[in-house]
Design a protein around this motif. Structure first.
Motif, PDB file in Angstrom:
ATOM      1  N   ARG A  98      14.249 -24.040  -2.811  1.00 28.20           N
ATOM      2  CA  ARG A  98      14.360 -23.468  -1.468  1.00 28.20           C
ATOM      3  C   ARG A  98      13.654 -22.105  -1.436  1.00 28.20           C
ATOM      4  O   ARG A  98      13.877 -21.270  -2.300  1.00 28.20           O
ATOM      5  CB  ARG A  98      15.827 -23.309  -1.072  1.00 28.20           C
ATOM      6  CG  ARG A  98      16.597 -24.635  -1.081  1.00 28.20           C
ATOM      7  CD  ARG A  98      18.022 -24.450  -0.587  1.00 28.20           C
ATOM      8  NE  ARG A  98      18.769 -25.708  -0.621  1.00 28.20           N
ATOM      9  CZ  ARG A  98      18.716 -26.622   0.338  1.00 28.20           C
ATOM     10  NH1 ARG A  98      17.953 -26.402   1.396  1.00 28.20           N
ATOM     11  NH2 ARG A  98      19.399 -27.747   0.243  1.00 28.20           N
ATOM     12  N   ASN A  99      12.819 -21.949  -0.439  1.00 25.89           N
ATOM     13  CA  ASN A  99      12.113 -20.691  -0.255  1.00 25.89           C
ATOM     14  C   ASN A  99      12.291 -20.244   1.193  1.00 25.89           C
ATOM     15  O   ASN A  99      11.386 -20.387   2.028  1.00 25.89           O
ATOM     16  CB  ASN A  99      10.625 -20.849  -0.599  1.00 25.89           C
ATOM     17  CG  ASN A  99       9.919 -19.513  -0.743  1.00 25.89           C
ATOM     18  OD1 ASN A  99      10.350 -18.507  -0.174  1.00 25.89           O
ATOM     19  ND2 ASN A  99       8.831 -19.499  -1.499  1.00 25.89           N
ATOM     20  N   PRO A 100      13.475 -19.728   1.524  1.00 27.54           N
ATOM     21  CA  PRO A 100      13.733 -19.340   2.923  1.00 27.54           C
ATOM     22  C   PRO A 100      12.834 -18.211   3.395  1.00 27.54           C
ATOM     23  O   PRO A 100      12.557 -18.105   4.600  1.00 27.54           O
ATOM     24  CB  PRO A 100      15.205 -18.925   2.902  1.00 27.54           C
ATOM     25  CG  PRO A 100      15.500 -18.565   1.476  1.00 27.54           C
ATOM     26  CD  PRO A 100      14.634 -19.457   0.644  1.00 27.54           C
ATOM     27  N   ALA A 101      12.360 -17.382   2.477  1.00 28.22           N
ATOM     28  CA  ALA A 101      11.508 -16.273   2.893  1.00 28.22           C
ATOM     29  C   ALA A 101      10.202 -16.772   3.512  1.00 28.22           C
ATOM     30  O   ALA A 101       9.650 -16.136   4.423  1.00 28.22           O
ATOM     31  CB  ALA A 101      11.215 -15.364   1.702  1.00 28.22           C
ATOM     32  N   PHE A 102       9.710 -17.907   3.035  1.00 25.63           N
ATOM     33  CA  PHE A 102       8.444 -18.435   3.550  1.00 25.63           C
ATOM     34  C   PHE A 102       8.607 -19.811   4.188  1.00 25.63           C
ATOM     35  O   PHE A 102       7.632 -20.519   4.427  1.00 25.63           O
ATOM     36  CB  PHE A 102       7.398 -18.464   2.434  1.00 25.63           C
ATOM     37  CG  PHE A 102       7.027 -17.091   1.954  1.00 25.63           C
ATOM     38  CD1 PHE A 102       6.147 -16.295   2.678  1.00 25.63           C
ATOM     39  CD2 PHE A 102       7.590 -16.558   0.802  1.00 25.63           C
ATOM     40  CE1 PHE A 102       5.807 -15.023   2.254  1.00 25.63           C
ATOM     41  CE2 PHE A 102       7.253 -15.281   0.371  1.00 25.63           C
ATOM     42  CZ  PHE A 102       6.374 -14.506   1.103  1.00 25.63           C
ATOM     43  N   GLY A 103       9.844 -20.202   4.440  1.00 29.03           N
ATOM     44  CA  GLY A 103      10.128 -21.327   5.321  1.00 29.03           C
ATOM     45  C   GLY A 103       9.807 -22.711   4.815  1.00 29.03           C
ATOM     46  O   GLY A 103       9.325 -23.549   5.585  1.00 29.03           O
ATOM     47  N   PRO A 137      -5.152 -10.018  -1.049  1.00 25.82           N
ATOM     48  CA  PRO A 137      -4.302  -9.334  -0.062  1.00 25.82           C
ATOM     49  C   PRO A 137      -3.706 -10.277   0.975  1.00 25.82           C
ATOM     50  O   PRO A 137      -2.665  -9.972   1.557  1.00 25.82           O
ATOM     51  CB  PRO A 137      -5.256  -8.325   0.584  1.00 25.82           C
ATOM     52  CG  PRO A 137      -6.292  -8.078  -0.450  1.00 25.82           C
ATOM     53  CD  PRO A 137      -6.478  -9.391  -1.135  1.00 25.82           C
ATOM     54  N   PHE A 138      -4.347 -11.397   1.228  1.00 27.30           N
ATOM     55  CA  PHE A 138      -3.822 -12.338   2.208  1.00 27.30           C
ATOM     56  C   PHE A 138      -2.936 -13.419   1.581  1.00 27.30           C
ATOM     57  O   PHE A 138      -2.406 -14.262   2.279  1.00 27.30           O
ATOM     58  CB  PHE A 138      -4.973 -12.990   2.974  1.00 27.30           C
ATOM     59  CG  PHE A 138      -5.751 -12.019   3.802  1.00 27.30           C
ATOM     60  CD1 PHE A 138      -5.275 -11.621   5.050  1.00 27.30           C
ATOM     61  CD2 PHE A 138      -6.952 -11.484   3.355  1.00 27.30           C
ATOM     62  CE1 PHE A 138      -5.989 -10.713   5.826  1.00 27.30           C
ATOM     63  CE2 PHE A 138      -7.667 -10.588   4.130  1.00 27.30           C
ATOM     64  CZ  PHE A 138      -7.185 -10.193   5.371  1.00 27.30           C
ATOM     65  N   LEU A 139      -2.853 -13.408   0.270  1.00 23.12           N
ATOM     66  CA  LEU A 139      -1.957 -14.338  -0.421  1.00 23.12           C
ATOM     67  C   LEU A 139      -0.544 -13.764  -0.395  1.00 23.12           C
ATOM     68  O   LEU A 139      -0.266 -12.721  -0.998  1.00 23.12           O
ATOM     69  CB  LEU A 139      -2.419 -14.550  -1.861  1.00 23.12           C
ATOM     70  CG  LEU A 139      -1.534 -15.464  -2.718  1.00 23.12           C
ATOM     71  CD1 LEU A 139      -1.512 -16.886  -2.160  1.00 23.12           C
ATOM     72  CD2 LEU A 139      -2.022 -15.474  -4.175  1.00 23.12           C
ATOM     73  N   LEU A 140       0.358 -14.416   0.319  1.00 24.36           N
ATOM     74  CA  LEU A 140       1.714 -13.908   0.504  1.00 24.36           C
ATOM     75  C   LEU A 140       2.675 -14.348  -0.596  1.00 24.36           C
ATOM     76  O   LEU A 140       3.606 -13.613  -0.954  1.00 24.36           O
ATOM     77  CB  LEU A 140       2.252 -14.358   1.871  1.00 24.36           C
ATOM     78  CG  LEU A 140       1.390 -14.010   3.081  1.00 24.36           C
ATOM     79  CD1 LEU A 140       2.020 -14.550   4.359  1.00 24.36           C
ATOM     80  CD2 LEU A 140       1.198 -12.500   3.175  1.00 24.36           C
ATOM     81  N   ASP A 141       2.469 -15.546  -1.115  1.00 27.03           N
ATOM     82  CA  ASP A 141       3.407 -16.058  -2.128  1.00 27.03           C
ATOM     83  C   ASP A 141       2.731 -17.194  -2.888  1.00 27.03           C
ATOM     84  O   ASP A 141       1.922 -17.946  -2.326  1.00 27.03           O
ATOM     85  CB  ASP A 141       4.689 -16.568  -1.464  1.00 27.03           C
ATOM     86  CG  ASP A 141       5.740 -16.993  -2.473  1.00 27.03           C
ATOM     87  OD1 ASP A 141       6.197 -16.132  -3.247  1.00 27.03           O
ATOM     88  OD2 ASP A 141       6.101 -18.189  -2.502  1.00 27.03           O
ATOM     89  N   ARG A 232       1.260 -18.558   9.248  1.00 27.49           N
ATOM     90  CA  ARG A 232       1.051 -18.792   7.819  1.00 27.49           C
ATOM     91  C   ARG A 232       0.395 -20.144   7.575  1.00 27.49           C
ATOM     92  O   ARG A 232       0.487 -21.047   8.391  1.00 27.49           O
ATOM     93  CB  ARG A 232       2.379 -18.721   7.058  1.00 27.49           C
ATOM     94  CG  ARG A 232       3.075 -17.368   7.165  1.00 27.49           C
ATOM     95  CD  ARG A 232       4.491 -17.469   6.657  1.00 27.49           C
ATOM     96  NE  ARG A 232       5.206 -16.205   6.776  1.00 27.49           N
ATOM     97  CZ  ARG A 232       6.518 -16.092   6.694  1.00 27.49           C
ATOM     98  NH1 ARG A 232       7.271 -17.182   6.483  1.00 27.49           N
ATOM     99  NH2 ARG A 232       7.096 -14.913   6.810  1.00 27.49           N
ATOM    100  N   MET A 233      -0.244 -20.240   6.403  1.00 30.50           N
ATOM    101  CA  MET A 233      -0.828 -21.503   5.950  1.00 30.50           C
ATOM    102  C   MET A 233      -0.207 -21.825   4.591  1.00 30.50           C
ATOM    103  O   MET A 233      -0.335 -21.053   3.623  1.00 30.50           O
ATOM    104  CB  MET A 233      -2.350 -21.391   5.826  1.00 30.50           C
ATOM    105  CG  MET A 233      -3.029 -22.696   5.450  1.00 30.50           C
ATOM    106  SD  MET A 233      -2.763 -24.007   6.669  1.00 30.50           S
ATOM    107  CE  MET A 233      -3.469 -23.245   8.131  1.00 30.50           C
ATOM    108  N   LEU A 234       0.465 -22.954   4.540  1.00 36.00           N
ATOM    109  CA  LEU A 234       1.102 -23.403   3.303  1.00 36.00           C
ATOM    110  C   LEU A 234       0.189 -24.433   2.652  1.00 36.00           C
ATOM    111  O   LEU A 234      -0.161 -25.448   3.268  1.00 36.00           O
ATOM    112  CB  LEU A 234       2.475 -24.004   3.605  1.00 36.00           C
ATOM    113  CG  LEU A 234       3.228 -24.653   2.437  1.00 36.00           C
ATOM    114  CD1 LEU A 234       3.563 -23.627   1.369  1.00 36.00           C
ATOM    115  CD2 LEU A 234       4.507 -25.328   2.946  1.00 36.00           C
ATOM    116  N   ILE A 235      -0.201 -24.185   1.399  1.00 40.27           N
ATOM    117  CA  ILE A 235      -1.114 -25.067   0.679  1.00 40.27           C
ATOM    118  C   ILE A 235      -0.406 -25.600  -0.563  1.00 40.27           C
ATOM    119  O   ILE A 235       0.128 -24.829  -1.363  1.00 40.27           O
ATOM    120  CB  ILE A 235      -2.407 -24.338   0.266  1.00 40.27           C
ATOM    121  CG1 ILE A 235      -3.107 -23.733   1.483  1.00 40.27           C
ATOM    122  CG2 ILE A 235      -3.350 -25.288  -0.466  1.00 40.27           C
ATOM    123  CD1 ILE A 235      -4.321 -22.880   1.127  1.00 40.27           C
TER     124      ILE A 235
END
Length: 265
Positions: A98-103, A137-141, A232-235
């Motif tokens: 679970r990663n609630p910070a990034f949904g 810098p644009f990589l959040l997690d 956000r973009m999740l890859i």
């Protein structure tokens, strides 16, 4: 005149004249005969029950042995990731990530774990002028999951090791999933793919249309899924390689199953 002799008087006179045996023969000295007879009857009945039960015992015990498995079983040959336990093949329960910070949520096999990529291996690709900037810098997690043990796992370069699952969250920078899919690695001139084939497609996962890229070379294959989620973009990305032996039980179907377990929150 003689009295009249009736038939009853004649029979009584004859009976009275019969001799009697000694009292010791026909008069009992104590009242034990009925108890003795009863005891003999009970003993006989018990003997009959015992004989019948003895005839039934082999059938009952045979049925019990047939329905009860033996306590000692031969060692089972289990296909990974299953393992033998008490003569049976079993697997560990899946782990919910679970990663609630990034949904997002993921489900990985029970024998997988999270690893940390070494410093300096952040994804970095010079994006096209019209595409998103794939810089740190644009990589959040970023989270990487593997089925390898700590002794077997190592990483070098921007890509996660083959047969691992690489999960990245980026600032979308107002670009669509299709534009992200084109930025890396299909249409980016800064990425030298060599003799490869890049295929772009779309799939529906949990009701969401997802952009997919598949980059194939002779002996390796990189698959990426792009989930557009707000800003956000999740890859989710993995590499399958014939040059790298996968961990026991890990196949492309295993990795695709992890991707399809995703839940966006």
């Amino acid at each position: 005149m003689f009295p009249e002799l009736s038939i009853e008087r004649v029979f009584r006179r004859e009976l009275d004249s019969l001799p009697l045996p000694s009292e010791e023969i026909w008069v009992p000295a104590h009242r034990t005969a009925p108890s003795a007879i009863l005891a003999v009857s009970v003993a006989g009945a018990a003997l009959v029950v015992a004989v019948v039960a003895a005839g039934l015992i082999p059938d009952v015990s045979g049925a019990a042995m047939a329905s009860t498995p033996p306590s000692v079983r031969p060692s089972a040959s289990c296909e990974p990731p299953a393992f033998s336990a008490n003569g049976r093949c079993t697997t560990l329960l899946p782990n919910g990530i679970r990663n609630p910070a990034f949904g997002y949520n993921l489900t990985i096999p029970g024998n997988w774990r999270e690893v940390r990529m070494p410093a300096g291996t952040e994804p970095f690709v010079i994006g096209r002028p019209s595409g998103p900037s794939l810089t740190a810098p644009f990589l959040l997690d970023r989270r990487v999951f593997t089925a390898r043990s700590p002794q077997e796992w190592s990483a070098a370069g921007v890509l996660a090791p083959a047969w691992d699952m690489d999960v990245q969250v980026w600032d979308r920078q107002a670009h669509t999933a299709i534009e992200w899919a084109r930025a890396f690695p299909c249409d980016d001139p800064a990425v030298i793919l060599g003799q490869t084939n890049c295929i772009q497609s779309e799939e529906t996962i949990r009701g969401m249309t997802v952009a997919v890229t598949s980059v194939a070379s002779f002996r390796w294959h990189i698959t990426s899924y792009y989930f557009q989620q707000g800003d956000r973009m999740l890859i989710l990305r993995y590499m399958a390689s014939e040059m790298v032996q996968p961990p026991p039980g890990v196949t492309r179907e295993t990795l695709d199953g992890i991707i399809r377990s995703i839940g966006l929150v």
